[in-house]
Scaffold this motif. Structure first.
Motif, PDB file in Angstrom:
ATOM      1  N   SER A  40       0.855  -1.192   0.000  1.00  0.00           N
ATOM      2  CA  SER A  40       0.000   0.000   0.000  1.00  0.00           C
ATOM      3  C   SER A  40       0.894   1.245   0.000  1.00  0.00           C
ATOM      4  CB  SER A  40      -0.899   0.008   1.239  1.00  0.00           C
ATOM      5  OG  SER A  40      -1.627  -1.197   1.322  1.00  0.00           O
ATOM      6  N   GLY A  41       0.406   2.332  -0.613  1.00  0.00           N
ATOM      7  CA  GLY A  41       1.206   3.551  -0.617  1.00  0.00           C
ATOM      8  C   GLY A  41       2.554   3.313  -1.275  1.00  0.00           C
ATOM      9  N   LEU A  42       2.523   2.791  -2.491  1.00  0.00           N
ATOM     10  CA  LEU A  42       3.726   2.396  -3.222  1.00  0.00           C
ATOM     11  C   LEU A  42       4.764   3.530  -3.249  1.00  0.00           C
ATOM     12  CD1 LEU A  42       4.495  -0.187  -4.833  1.00  0.00           C
ATOM     13  CD2 LEU A  42       3.692   1.006  -6.888  1.00  0.00           C
ATOM     14  N   GLN A  43       6.016   3.161  -2.997  1.00  0.00           N
ATOM     15  CA  GLN A  43       7.111   4.127  -3.028  1.00  0.00           C
ATOM     16  C   GLN A  43       8.168   3.684  -4.032  1.00  0.00           C
ATOM     17  OE1 GLN A  43       8.610   4.960   0.908  1.00  0.00           O
ATOM     18  NE2 GLN A  43       6.579   5.432   1.741  1.00  0.00           N
ATOM     19  N   ALA A  44       8.985   4.626  -4.466  1.00  0.00           N
ATOM     20  CA  ALA A  44       9.994   4.345  -5.492  1.00  0.00           C
ATOM     21  C   ALA A  44      10.917   3.202  -5.077  1.00  0.00           C
ATOM     22  CB  ALA A  44      10.802   5.604  -5.783  1.00  0.00           C
ATOM     23  N   GLU A  45      11.255   3.137  -3.786  1.00  0.00           N
ATOM     24  CA  GLU A  45      12.182   2.106  -3.316  1.00  0.00           C
ATOM     25  C   GLU A  45      11.562   0.714  -3.266  1.00  0.00           C
ATOM     26  OE1 GLU A  45      11.321   4.853  -1.593  1.00  0.00           O
ATOM     27  OE2 GLU A  45      11.091   4.411   0.558  1.00  0.00           O
ATOM     28  N   ASP A  46      10.256   0.628  -3.522  1.00  0.00           N
ATOM     29  CA  ASP A  46       9.588  -0.677  -3.544  1.00  0.00           C
ATOM     30  C   ASP A  46       9.796  -1.386  -4.879  1.00  0.00           C
ATOM     31  OD1 ASP A  46       6.722   0.703  -1.784  1.00  0.00           O
ATOM     32  OD2 ASP A  46       8.629  -0.060  -1.014  1.00  0.00           O
ATOM     33  N   GLU A  47      10.352  -0.676  -5.871  1.00  0.00           N
ATOM     34  CA  GLU A  47      10.605  -1.296  -7.169  1.00  0.00           C
ATOM     35  C   GLU A  47      11.679  -2.363  -7.009  1.00  0.00           C
ATOM     36  OE1 GLU A  47      10.179   0.910 -10.845  1.00  0.00           O
ATOM     37  OE2 GLU A  47      12.270   0.422 -11.326  1.00  0.00           O
ATOM     38  N   ALA A  48      11.300  -3.612  -7.260  1.00  0.00           N
ATOM     39  CA  ALA A  48      12.173  -4.756  -7.013  1.00  0.00           C
ATOM     40  C   ALA A  48      11.475  -6.020  -7.497  1.00  0.00           C
ATOM     41  CB  ALA A  48      12.484  -4.881  -5.522  1.00  0.00           C
ATOM     42  N   ASP A  49      12.165  -7.141  -7.383  1.00  0.00           N
ATOM     43  CA  ASP A  49      11.554  -8.443  -7.616  1.00  0.00           C
ATOM     44  C   ASP A  49      11.055  -8.986  -6.279  1.00  0.00           C
ATOM     45  OD1 ASP A  49      14.148  -9.277  -9.971  1.00  0.00           O
ATOM     46  OD2 ASP A  49      12.143  -8.491 -10.366  1.00  0.00           O
ATOM     47  N   TYR A  50       9.917  -9.680  -6.324  1.00  0.00           N
ATOM     48  CA  TYR A  50       9.323 -10.254  -5.116  1.00  0.00           C
ATOM     49  C   TYR A  50       9.072 -11.744  -5.335  1.00  0.00           C
ATOM     50  CZ  TYR A  50       8.711  -5.519  -3.430  1.00  0.00           C
ATOM     51  OH  TYR A  50       8.943  -4.228  -3.011  1.00  0.00           O
ATOM     52  N   TYR A  51       9.447 -12.546  -4.329  1.00  0.00           N
ATOM     53  CA  TYR A  51       9.269 -13.987  -4.403  1.00  0.00           C
ATOM     54  C   TYR A  51       8.473 -14.478  -3.199  1.00  0.00           C
ATOM     55  CZ  TYR A  51      12.981 -14.019  -7.926  1.00  0.00           C
ATOM     56  OH  TYR A  51      13.735 -13.805  -9.054  1.00  0.00           O
ATOM     57  N   CYS A  52       7.515 -15.363  -3.456  1.00  0.00           N
ATOM     58  CA  CYS A  52       6.853 -16.043  -2.353  1.00  0.00           C
ATOM     59  C   CYS A  52       7.569 -17.374  -2.124  1.00  0.00           C
ATOM     60  CB  CYS A  52       5.371 -16.276  -2.640  1.00  0.00           C
ATOM     61  SG  CYS A  52       5.029 -17.332  -4.073  1.00  0.00           S
ATOM     62  N   CYS A  53       7.328 -17.943  -0.963  1.00  0.00           N
ATOM     63  CA  CYS A  53       7.936 -19.230  -0.603  1.00  0.00           C
ATOM     64  C   CYS A  53       6.964 -19.952   0.314  1.00  0.00           C
ATOM     65  CB  CYS A  53       9.271 -19.007   0.096  1.00  0.00           C
ATOM     66  SG  CYS A  53      10.122 -20.519   0.594  1.00  0.00           S
ATOM     67  N   SER A  54       6.776 -21.236   0.094  1.00  0.00           N
ATOM     68  CA  SER A  54       5.860 -22.007   0.919  1.00  0.00           C
ATOM     69  C   SER A  54       6.459 -23.342   1.327  1.00  0.00           C
ATOM     70  CB  SER A  54       4.548 -22.264   0.170  1.00  0.00           C
ATOM     71  OG  SER A  54       3.686 -23.106   0.922  1.00  0.00           O
ATOM     72  N   TYR A  55       6.153 -23.748   2.557  1.00  0.00           N
ATOM     73  CA  TYR A  55       6.475 -25.098   2.999  1.00  0.00           C
ATOM     74  C   TYR A  55       5.610 -26.058   2.194  1.00  0.00           C
ATOM     75  CZ  TYR A  55       6.934 -29.139   6.114  1.00  0.00           C
ATOM     76  OH  TYR A  55       7.175 -30.376   6.633  1.00  0.00           O
ATOM     77  N   ALA A  56       6.200 -27.193   1.804  1.00  0.00           N
ATOM     78  CA  ALA A  56       5.475 -28.151   0.961  1.00  0.00           C
ATOM     79  C   ALA A  56       5.605 -29.567   1.500  1.00  0.00           C
ATOM     80  CB  ALA A  56       6.004 -28.066  -0.471  1.00  0.00           C
ATOM     81  N   GLY A  57       5.648 -29.687   2.797  1.00  0.00           N
ATOM     82  CA  GLY A  57       5.650 -31.010   3.417  1.00  0.00           C
ATOM     83  C   GLY A  57       7.027 -31.576   3.650  1.00  0.00           C
ATOM     84  N   SER A  58       7.825 -31.657   2.601  1.00  0.00           N
ATOM     85  CA  SER A  58       9.175 -32.181   2.755  1.00  0.00           C
ATOM     86  C   SER A  58      10.215 -31.252   2.158  1.00  0.00           C
ATOM     87  CB  SER A  58       9.297 -33.546   2.086  1.00  0.00           C
ATOM     88  OG  SER A  58       9.019 -33.437   0.705  1.00  0.00           O
ATOM     89  N   SER A  59       9.757 -30.123   1.663  1.00  0.00           N
ATOM     90  CA  SER A  59      10.678 -29.171   1.040  1.00  0.00           C
ATOM     91  C   SER A  59      10.077 -27.777   1.116  1.00  0.00           C
ATOM     92  CB  SER A  59      10.945 -29.551  -0.417  1.00  0.00           C
ATOM     93  OG  SER A  59       9.762 -29.419  -1.193  1.00  0.00           O
TER      94      SER A  59
END
Lengths: 127, 109
Positions: free
Chosen positions: B78-97
């Motif tokens: 929210s309230g996007l700022q210039a320094e927010d420009e970047a790559d974003y990655y999600c990550c999830s637990y998947a039981g064994s990895s």
């Protein structure tokens, strides 16, 4: 402030073994889980595996046959070995930390996020 | 074990809000409340922004928030700022990895 620093050869020949070490400073390696994560140039992140300071490990099933992670608590270091490398293993390799939590039934377990990361080291697989 | 699906890119003007989706399955995102989000600027290491779906580490601005519905997790800026420009990655637990998302480039117009 905890700091992680990867070190090792930047160039490895195909079919050989990639070896990297992560040195932890500013805190103890004990009671945390420690992971290796890699990122091929221009691509996304891939979790390789983790080790607990006690030595127990868990590896990504897709890499399990070629990966070994070890820990040296006396040096506050942990290491990665990846065997039989190909050009597809060319990547920036990061080491990272995960906190633990205590469950009265199961004991200490890892959390599933990475709060501290090393700066990364590029490893190129080429003859 | 496979990568979670994220949009390739999203964009917004300063002050606007953007939302990044992260779609998995009942074996990862939908099965556990262990989704985290990372911000990565060019040539830098990823930085933890959200963990356990919606928790924010100390020092991360409250402009960043996370949520989950079914097999899809979301990161809202929210309230996007210039320094927010970047790559974003999600990550999830998947039981064994642990599975990462394909990554989303956020552009501030």
């Amino acid at each position: 402030q905890v700091q992680l620093q990867e070190s090792g050869p930047g160039l490895v020949k195909p079919s050989e073994t990639l070896s990297l070490t992560c040195t932890v400073s500013g805190g103890s390696i004990s009671t945390y889980y420690w992971s290796w994560i890699r990122q091929p140039p221009g691509k996304g992140l891939e979790w390789i595996g983790y080790i607990y300071y006690s030595g127990s490990t868990n590896y990504n099933p897709s890499l399990k046959s070629r990966v070994s992670i070890s820990v040296d608590t006396s040096k506050n270091q942990f290491s990665l070995k990846l065997s039989s490398v190909t050009a597809a293993d060319t990547a920036v390799y990061y080491c990272a930390r995960s906190k633990t939590y205590y469950d009265i039934l199961t004991g200490y377990s890892t959390t599933y996020y990475f709060d501290y990361w090393g700066q990364g080291t590029l490893v190129t697989v080429s003859s | 074990q496979s990568a979670l699906t994220q949009p390739r890119s999203v964009s917004g003007s300063p002050g606007q809000s953007v939302t990044i989706s992260c779609t998995g399955t009942s074996s990862d995102v939908g099965g556990y409340d262990y989704v985290s989000w990372y911000q990565q600027h060019p040539g830098k290491a990823p930085k933890l922004m959200i963990y356990d779906v919606s928790k924010r580490p100390s020092g991360v601005p409250d402009r960043f928030s996370g949520s989950k519905s079914g097999n899809t997790a979301s990161l809202t800026i929210s309230g996007l700022q210039a320094e927010d420009e970047a790559d974003y990655y999600c990550c999830s637990y998947a039981g064994s990895s642990l599975d990462f998302g394909t990554g989303t480039k956020v552009t501030v117009l």
